[in-house]
Design a protein around this motif. Structure first.
Motif, short mmCIF file in Angstrom:
data_model
loop_
_atom_site.label_atom_id
_atom_site.label_comp_id
_atom_site.label_asym_id
_atom_site.label_seq_id
_atom_site.Cartn_x
_atom_site.Cartn_y
_atom_site.Cartn_z
N TYR A 66 0.85 -1.19 0.00
CA TYR A 66 0.00 0.00 0.00
C TYR A 66 0.88 1.24 0.00
N THR A 67 0.51 2.25 -0.79
CA THR A 67 1.23 3.51 -0.83
C THR A 67 0.23 4.65 -0.81
N CYS A 68 0.46 5.63 0.07
CA CYS A 68 -0.41 6.81 0.13
C CYS A 68 -0.04 7.75 -1.01
N PRO A 69 -1.03 8.17 -1.82
CA PRO A 69 -0.72 9.08 -2.92
C PRO A 69 -0.44 10.50 -2.45
N LYS A 70 -0.77 10.81 -1.20
CA LYS A 70 -0.59 12.17 -0.68
C LYS A 70 0.74 12.35 0.03
N CYS A 71 1.04 11.49 1.01
CA CYS A 71 2.26 11.67 1.80
C CYS A 71 3.30 10.57 1.57
N VAL A 72 3.00 9.59 0.72
CA VAL A 72 3.89 8.50 0.33
C VAL A 72 4.21 7.56 1.51
N PHE A 73 3.33 7.51 2.52
CA PHE A 73 3.45 6.51 3.58
C PHE A 73 3.27 5.15 2.93
N GLN A 74 4.07 4.15 3.35
CA GLN A 74 4.01 2.82 2.75
C GLN A 74 3.77 1.76 3.83
N HIS A 75 3.05 0.72 3.43
CA HIS A 75 2.78 -0.40 4.32
C HIS A 75 2.68 -1.66 3.47
N THR A 76 3.24 -2.77 3.96
CA THR A 76 3.17 -4.04 3.24
C THR A 76 2.56 -5.09 4.16
N THR A 77 1.66 -5.89 3.60
CA THR A 77 0.99 -6.95 4.34
C THR A 77 1.16 -8.27 3.60
N ARG A 78 1.45 -9.34 4.35
CA ARG A 78 1.59 -10.68 3.76
C ARG A 78 0.21 -11.26 3.52
N LEU A 79 0.04 -11.88 2.36
CA LEU A 79 -1.18 -12.62 2.06
C LEU A 79 -0.97 -14.06 2.47
N GLY A 80 -1.89 -14.64 3.19
CA GLY A 80 -1.76 -16.03 3.59
C GLY A 80 -0.86 -16.19 4.79
#
Length: 59
Positions: free
Chosen positions: A37-51
């Motif tokens: 996930y990336t915020c289009p406004k402040c470029v905060f990023q987060h990654t989540t594992r599937l499964g």
């Protein structure tokens, strides 16, 4: 190696930025094992594992 079912971006949960509270952009990465996930406004990023997390290798 575990496989994940075919997942499209529309099947993934939406996420709002922790700071801006705007909807974040999402994309599949790592052979479709993670959603990034990336915020289009402040470029905060987060990654989540599937499964489930794969087991740790024995030493």
């Amino acid at each position: 190696m575990m496989t994940t079912p075919d997942t499209s971006l529309t099947d993934l949960p939406d996420r709002f930025c922790t700071w801006c509270q705007v909807p974040m952009k999402k994309r599949l990465v790592g052979g479709k094992q993670f959603v990034h996930y990336t915020c289009p406004k402040c470029v905060f990023q987060h990654t989540t594992r599937l499964g489930p997390k794969p087991p740790s290798p024995a030493h």
